[in-house]
Design a protein around this motif. Structure first.
Motif, short mmCIF file in Angstrom:
data_model
loop_
_atom_site.label_atom_id
_atom_site.label_comp_id
_atom_site.label_asym_id
_atom_site.label_seq_id
_atom_site.Cartn_x
_atom_site.Cartn_y
_atom_site.Cartn_z
N ASP A 194 0.74 -1.31 0.39
CA ASP A 194 -0.20 -0.07 -0.08
C ASP A 194 0.70 1.10 0.08
O ASP A 194 0.37 1.97 -0.04
N ARG A 195 2.11 1.12 0.09
CA ARG A 195 2.97 2.28 0.40
C ARG A 195 4.36 2.62 -1.09
O ARG A 195 5.20 1.22 -1.43
N PRO A 196 4.33 3.26 -2.33
CA PRO A 196 5.08 3.32 -3.04
C PRO A 196 7.05 3.27 -2.94
O PRO A 196 7.08 4.23 -1.56
N PRO A 197 7.67 2.84 -2.81
CA PRO A 197 8.65 2.69 -3.02
C PRO A 197 9.71 4.05 -3.01
O PRO A 197 9.77 4.68 -3.39
N ARG A 198 10.59 4.09 -2.13
CA ARG A 198 11.16 5.59 -2.32
C ARG A 198 12.28 5.54 -3.15
O ARG A 198 12.65 6.36 -2.95
N ALA A 199 12.91 4.46 -3.37
CA ALA A 199 14.16 4.10 -4.49
C ALA A 199 13.95 3.57 -5.26
O ALA A 199 12.99 2.20 -5.41
N GLY A 200 14.34 3.95 -6.63
CA GLY A 200 14.93 2.78 -7.76
C GLY A 200 13.04 2.46 -9.00
O GLY A 200 13.20 3.39 -8.87
N GLU B 98 2.76 -0.89 -16.74
CA GLU B 98 4.06 0.25 -16.20
C GLU B 98 5.01 0.73 -15.61
O GLU B 98 5.62 -0.58 -14.88
N ILE B 99 5.90 1.40 -15.75
CA ILE B 99 7.44 1.43 -14.90
C ILE B 99 7.03 3.12 -14.26
O ILE B 99 7.30 4.02 -14.53
N TYR B 100 7.65 2.17 -13.00
CA TYR B 100 7.06 3.45 -12.17
C TYR B 100 9.01 4.13 -11.71
O TYR B 100 9.26 2.97 -11.15
N ASP B 101 9.30 5.19 -12.14
CA ASP B 101 10.55 5.81 -11.24
C ASP B 101 10.12 6.53 -10.03
O ASP B 101 9.37 7.13 -9.41
N ASP C 172 16.71 -2.11 -9.63
CA ASP C 172 17.83 -0.90 -9.35
C ASP C 172 18.27 0.17 -10.25
O ASP C 172 17.70 1.04 -10.42
N THR C 173 17.56 -0.07 -11.32
CA THR C 173 17.59 0.18 -12.99
C THR C 173 16.81 0.04 -13.85
O THR C 173 15.90 -1.07 -13.68
N LEU C 174 16.49 1.12 -14.59
CA LEU C 174 15.19 0.84 -15.04
C LEU C 174 15.93 0.18 -16.64
O LEU C 174 15.10 -0.29 -17.24
N GLU C 175 16.80 -0.07 -17.46
CA GLU C 175 17.10 -0.90 -18.35
C GLU C 175 16.61 -2.61 -17.59
O GLU C 175 16.03 -3.04 -18.13
#
Length: 74
Positions: free
Chosen positions: A19-25, A61-64, A39-42
């Protein structure tokens, strides 16, 4: 046998929460739900494309986590 009671004020540090989005990655979002963290977008794109080729009906989707932006994988 009783289970230990966990406090809401002190959640486990290593346990991810849905229920909480990550803070990194970067995270794969499949049909609106957070799934795998990378860890990486690729690495996230590669995994997302494999999943999309196997299951084309899914919306992936990819979430940054740093910029808090979702990008639709087409």
């Amino acid at each position: 046998m009783k289970r230990p009671v966990r406090s809401v004020d002190k959640p486990e540090q290593n346990a991810p929460r849905a229920d909480r989005p990550p803070r990194a990655g970067f995270v794969l979002v499949v049909d609106g739900h957070f799934k795998s963290e990378f860890d990486t977008l690729e690495a996230a794109e590669s995994s997302g494309r494999k999943m999309k080729s196997a299951y084309p009906m899914l919306q992936i989707e990819i979430y940054d986590a740093v910029t808090k932006v979702r990008t639709l994988l087409s």
